[in-house]
Design a protein around this motif. Structure first.
Motif, PDB file in Angstrom:
ATOM      1  N   UNK A 178      12.735   4.874  -3.886  1.00  0.00           N
ATOM      2  CA  UNK A 178      11.821   4.028  -4.659  1.00  0.00           C
ATOM      3  C   UNK A 178      10.632   3.671  -3.769  1.00  0.00           C
ATOM      4  N   UNK A 179       9.434   3.745  -4.348  1.00  0.00           N
ATOM      5  CA  UNK A 179       8.221   3.403  -3.603  1.00  0.00           C
ATOM      6  C   UNK A 179       8.087   4.244  -2.328  1.00  0.00           C
ATOM      7  N   UNK A 180       8.610   5.472  -2.343  1.00  0.00           N
ATOM      8  CA  UNK A 180       8.519   6.357  -1.195  1.00  0.00           C
ATOM      9  C   UNK A 180       9.514   6.063  -0.083  1.00  0.00           C
ATOM     10  N   UNK A 181      10.419   5.106  -0.309  1.00  0.00           N
ATOM     11  CA  UNK A 181      11.420   4.715   0.677  1.00  0.00           C
ATOM     12  C   UNK A 181      12.786   5.204   0.209  1.00  0.00           C
ATOM     13  N   UNK A 235      10.896  -4.981   0.521  1.00  0.00           N
ATOM     14  CA  UNK A 235      11.407  -4.394   1.762  1.00  0.00           C
ATOM     15  C   UNK A 235      10.294  -3.648   2.504  1.00  0.00           C
ATOM     16  N   UNK A 236       9.490  -2.906   1.756  1.00  0.00           N
ATOM     17  CA  UNK A 236       8.405  -2.135   2.355  1.00  0.00           C
ATOM     18  C   UNK A 236       7.455  -3.055   3.122  1.00  0.00           C
ATOM     19  N   UNK A 256      17.097   2.983   9.422  1.00  0.00           N
ATOM     20  CA  UNK A 256      17.963   3.891  10.167  1.00  0.00           C
ATOM     21  C   UNK A 256      17.869   5.280   9.544  1.00  0.00           C
ATOM     22  N   UNK A 257      18.172   6.275  10.305  1.00  0.00           N
ATOM     23  CA  UNK A 257      18.216   7.649   9.790  1.00  0.00           C
ATOM     24  C   UNK A 257      19.627   7.934   9.272  1.00  0.00           C
ATOM     25  N   UNK A 302       7.622  -0.787   6.351  1.00  0.00           N
ATOM     26  CA  UNK A 302       8.062   0.592   6.119  1.00  0.00           C
ATOM     27  C   UNK A 302       6.902   1.447   5.639  1.00  0.00           C
ATOM     28  N   UNK A 303       6.987   2.725   5.954  1.00  0.00           N
ATOM     29  CA  UNK A 303       5.983   3.664   5.481  1.00  0.00           C
ATOM     30  C   UNK A 303       6.655   4.771   4.667  1.00  0.00           C
ATOM     31  N   UNK A 304       5.847   5.503   3.949  1.00  0.00           N
ATOM     32  CA  UNK A 304       6.321   6.596   3.100  1.00  0.00           C
ATOM     33  C   UNK A 304       7.316   7.478   3.859  1.00  0.00           C
ATOM     34  N   UNK A 305       8.484   7.715   3.265  1.00  0.00           N
ATOM     35  CA  UNK A 305       9.483   8.596   3.850  1.00  0.00           C
ATOM     36  C   UNK A 305      10.504   7.911   4.742  1.00  0.00           C
TER      37      UNK A 305
END
Length: 95
Positions: free
Chosen positions: A59-62, A13-14, A48-49, A19-22
């Protein structure tokens, strides 16, 4: 009820969603598709927030999450998200 995202799935997914950290990824109920729990419904994924998290796994910062108003879909079970490296696809299982 729990949301369990395997590390290889999170990495996929990242990469695919850039996607980035957070960052946050919402798993939500949508009309149509090949859902195994409720006929005519399946799970969608989008960046999405969160507003009202029902369950989350980081996981993995996500941050992967399901909103409280979509928790009914799981029927008191866990959602496992994994990655099939041979088929190069995500597998979502409610068990």
């Amino acid at each position: 009820m729990a949301l369990i995202v395997d590390k290889p799935a999170a990495s996929w997914y990242k990469s695919e969603m850039e996607l980035k950290q957070g960052d946050h990824v919402r798993i939500y109920v949508r009309l149509g598709g090949c859902g195994s729990v409720h006929p005519g419904l399946s799970l969608g994924v989008m960046q999405d927030e969160p507003r009202d998290i029902g369950v989350e796994d980081q996981v993995e910062g996500i941050h992967f999450f399901i909103e409280q108003d979509n928790m009914w879909y799981l029927e008191q079970k866990d959602l496992h998200i994994s990655f099939d490296s041979e088929k190069e696809e995500i597998i979502m299982e409610v068990k």
